[in-house]
Write a protein that holds these residues in place. Sequence first.
Motif, PDB file in Angstrom:
ATOM      1  N   ASP A 123      24.501  -5.841 117.412  1.00 57.26           N
ATOM      2  CA  ASP A 123      25.759  -5.288 117.769  1.00 57.26           C
ATOM      3  C   ASP A 123      26.400  -6.126 119.073  1.00 57.26           C
ATOM      4  O   ASP A 123      27.238  -5.382 119.755  1.00 57.26           O
TER       5      ASP A 123
ATOM      6  N   PHE B 244      30.368  -7.829 116.074  1.00 51.74           N
ATOM      7  CA  PHE B 244      29.989  -6.607 116.109  1.00 51.74           C
ATOM      8  C   PHE B 244      29.020  -6.353 114.799  1.00 51.74           C
ATOM      9  O   PHE B 244      28.849  -7.418 114.106  1.00 51.74           O
TER      10      PHE B 244
ATOM     11  N   ALA C  60      31.879   1.050 113.447  1.00 49.34           N
ATOM     12  CA  ALA C  60      32.301  -0.040 114.400  1.00 49.34           C
ATOM     13  C   ALA C  60      33.276  -0.703 113.838  1.00 49.34           C
ATOM     14  O   ALA C  60      34.083  -1.203 114.928  1.00 49.34           O
TER      15      ALA C  60
ATOM     16  N   ARG D 135      36.401   1.089 115.194  1.00 48.99           N
ATOM     17  CA  ARG D 135      36.524   1.240 116.647  1.00 48.99           C
ATOM     18  C   ARG D 135      37.106  -0.096 117.178  1.00 48.99           C
ATOM     19  O   ARG D 135      37.699  -0.061 118.270  1.00 48.99           O
TER      20      ARG D 135
ATOM     21  N   GLU E 272      33.604  -1.995 121.501  1.00 47.57           N
ATOM     22  CA  GLU E 272      32.590  -2.015 120.507  1.00 47.57           C
ATOM     23  C   GLU E 272      31.921  -3.507 120.526  1.00 47.57           C
ATOM     24  O   GLU E 272      33.006  -4.404 120.272  1.00 47.57           O
TER      25      GLU E 272
END
Length: 238
Positions: free
Chosen positions: A165, A215, A222, A225, A232
């Motif tokens: 992430d 990400f 995700a 976003r 993110e």
Amino acid sequence: MTEPKYKRILLKLSGEALMGGDAYGINRQTIAEIVAEIKAVVDLGVQVGVVIGGGNIFRGLAHASNGMDRAQADYMGMLATVMNGLALQDAMRAAGIVSRVQSALNIEQVVEPYIRGKAIRYLEQGRTVIFAAGTGNPFFTTDTAAALRGAEIGAEIVLKATKVDGIYSADPKKFADAVRYDRISFDDAIAQNLAVMDATAFALCRDQRLPINVFSIYKPGALMRVVLGENEGTLVVC
């Protein structure tokens, strides 16, 4: 209707992302879930270009490339990205996304060749463009292809979809104290050798002042976003 921060994006999708939990190949459920995330962004009116990798196919055959000429192996990898591009296009068709696959290698019986002006026209028409075969040259990664295509089509940002992430100070799987960066400069990412994208891709994006957002493609929502400009993943900027 929510207003996206970016009108045109370049999404870098690794071949490994298509494997899901499989050892190699394409997991149909996984690719359908990824396409659903892309469709949500397309439905906002965002113009999406996708550079696809080939690691899920070619690395499954890695033992066959041992001792092989590097250029020959790279061309095999490029062909693997064309296969992934066709699979991605088919999944998009099933989801109601109109897309085109353009290849840096000339395979006109299968996909159309990469032509910058035509790609931009497709994007302006609301079609998603899948860029396959990397740059068409050996010794360059699909990360570099993403940076190149992003600059060529006038994308506002390159989105690097990974299994993690964001960018961490160290491998979070090996080091429990690894810290995720919310924001980092290109120079710092290169100096710290944070191997999320190769140095050539980082340098090209830096020179073109083209930001990168790293990400997790497996994190639901995700991609949306990131496109909406929310915090993110990790944003890499000049």
